[in-house]
Design a protein around this motif. Structure first.
Motif, PDB file in Angstrom:
ATOM      1  N   ILE A 161      -3.693  -6.512  14.641  1.00  0.00           N
ATOM      2  CA  ILE A 161      -2.512  -6.104  13.876  1.00  0.00           C
ATOM      3  C   ILE A 161      -2.932  -5.124  12.793  1.00  0.00           C
ATOM      4  O   ILE A 161      -3.893  -5.375  12.052  1.00  0.00           O
ATOM      5  N   GLU A 162      -2.220  -4.010  12.697  1.00  0.00           N
ATOM      6  CA  GLU A 162      -2.429  -3.067  11.602  1.00  0.00           C
ATOM      7  C   GLU A 162      -1.502  -3.464  10.443  1.00  0.00           C
ATOM      8  O   GLU A 162      -0.295  -3.585  10.621  1.00  0.00           O
ATOM      9  N   GLN A 163      -2.094  -3.680   9.288  1.00  0.00           N
ATOM     10  CA  GLN A 163      -1.288  -4.099   8.140  1.00  0.00           C
ATOM     11  C   GLN A 163      -1.366  -3.087   7.010  1.00  0.00           C
ATOM     12  O   GLN A 163      -2.428  -2.544   6.716  1.00  0.00           O
ATOM     13  N   ARG A 164      -0.220  -2.873   6.375  1.00  0.00           N
ATOM     14  CA  ARG A 164      -0.152  -2.095   5.144  1.00  0.00           C
ATOM     15  C   ARG A 164       0.297  -3.001   4.020  1.00  0.00           C
ATOM     16  O   ARG A 164       1.291  -3.705   4.150  1.00  0.00           O
TER      17      ARG A 164
ATOM     18  N   VAL B 186      -1.986   6.793   3.370  1.00  0.00           N
ATOM     19  CA  VAL B 186      -3.148   6.689   2.490  1.00  0.00           C
ATOM     20  C   VAL B 186      -3.585   8.061   2.018  1.00  0.00           C
ATOM     21  O   VAL B 186      -3.967   8.262   0.876  1.00  0.00           O
ATOM     22  N   ALA B 187      -3.501   9.058   2.924  1.00  0.00           N
ATOM     23  CA  ALA B 187      -3.924  10.404   2.566  1.00  0.00           C
ATOM     24  C   ALA B 187      -3.009  11.024   1.510  1.00  0.00           C
ATOM     25  O   ALA B 187      -3.430  11.861   0.714  1.00  0.00           O
TER      26      ALA B 187
ATOM     27  N   ALA C  77       4.269   2.888  -3.081  1.00  0.00           N
ATOM     28  CA  ALA C  77       2.899   3.351  -2.811  1.00  0.00           C
ATOM     29  C   ALA C  77       2.247   2.407  -1.816  1.00  0.00           C
ATOM     30  O   ALA C  77       2.592   1.225  -1.738  1.00  0.00           O
ATOM     31  N   VAL C  78       1.308   2.943  -1.053  1.00  0.00           N
ATOM     32  CA  VAL C  78       0.474   2.130  -0.161  1.00  0.00           C
ATOM     33  C   VAL C  78      -0.782   1.741  -0.928  1.00  0.00           C
ATOM     34  O   VAL C  78      -1.485   2.604  -1.461  1.00  0.00           O
ATOM     35  N   LEU C  79      -1.060   0.456  -1.007  1.00  0.00           N
ATOM     36  CA  LEU C  79      -2.258  -0.022  -1.686  1.00  0.00           C
ATOM     37  C   LEU C  79      -3.450  -0.115  -0.742  1.00  0.00           C
ATOM     38  O   LEU C  79      -4.584   0.130  -1.128  1.00  0.00           O
TER      39      LEU C  79
END
Length: 267
Positions: free
Chosen positions: A106-109, A253-254, A199-201
């Motif tokens: 699983i990809e998590q943000r 993220v970028a 925002a993505v942490l």
């Protein structure tokens, strides 16, 4: 007819008893869409279906152990659980020892979020002094310096769902949430009331840990997990609870400001 049914019942009971048990850990802090429990047993959710699929693929009988997240590592060390899913190497405070890692599933943000209309903040360190919604037992490295300075105060809840409900109710203006939980929560709200990503942490791939012991089919479990991922079953399970690709994409993220560093861990 009754005799046939009785024989079938006996045969089924005997077959279940013959199946080896696979003990899965369940964190009390999980909420939908990851998992919903009733009387300390899972009844639905992404991780429940994943665990059921692993047991099916390995012809084992799943046994679920509900415990506080802070108890998980001690339970692993004591050999009380065989499989722990939805975990990252970065969340462990000590080596995994006699556990082997699966492929990522699983990809998590992890996200900084706010209520509708709260768009003026690009990162946590731009927030004025206030309480922020967090989950009890989780650590947030990006926010630790702000907590230590007293610029932010933790407002802990026992699971992610409660954090989001309190944010929606106005208990605080901002919170931290994983994307899956945020997506699930927003499904029940009209668009104008959706909680929004600021925002993505952190972004990371999560997998499972399997106890490596002679009495366990460790390699078979790892191969089953790989099949579940490679066959597309894992993605179908996630999409059954709402495809995260249908949600408005948060900042990548970028794209996030240079002063934002990876954040939340220890789920």
């Amino acid at each position: 007819m009754r005799r046939v049914l009785a024989i079938l019942l006996l045969w089924t009971t005997h077959s279940l008893a013959e199946q080896p048990v696979l003990r899965f850990s369940i964190a009390e802090s999980w909420s939908m869409p990851l998992m919903r429990t009733e009387q300390d047993q899972p009844v639905e959710g992404i991780l429940f279906e994943l665990m059921h699929a692993i047991a099916r693929e390995t012809n084992t009988r799943p046994q679920y152990h509900l415990m506080a997240r802070l108890r998980l590592q001690q339970a692993m060390r004591d050999g009380e659980i065989d499989v722990r899913c939805y975990v990252s190497t970065h969340w462990l405070t000590e080596p995994s020892g006699n556990y082997r890692w699966s492929i990522p599933l699983i990809e998590q943000r992890d996200l900084l979020i706010g209520r509708s209309g709260e768009y003026g903040t690009a990162s946590a360190d731009q927030l004025p002094a206030q309480a922020i919604g967090t989950v009890l037992g989780y650590t947030y490295p990006t926010l630790e310096a702000l907590f230590a300075q007293g610029r932010l105060l933790r407002e802990d809840s026992r699971n992610q769902s409660l954090v989001l409900h309190k944010l929606q109710a106005g208990r605080y203006q901002y919170a931290v949430s994983n994307q899956l939980s945020l997506q699930w929560f927003n499904r029940s709200l009209p668009p104008e009331q959706h909680l929004h990503v600021l925002a993505v942490l952190e972004e990371q791939a999560l997998g499972c840990m399997v106890r490596d012991a002679p009495e366990l089919p460790t390699q078979a479990v790892l191969e089953a997990i790989a099949r579940i991922k490679q066959s597309g079953e894992m993605q179908r399970i996630i999409e059954h609870y709402g495809d995260i690709r249908q949600q408005a994409a948060p900042p990548s993220v970028a794209e996030r400001p240079a002063h934002i560093t990876p954040g939340q861990k220890s789920h």
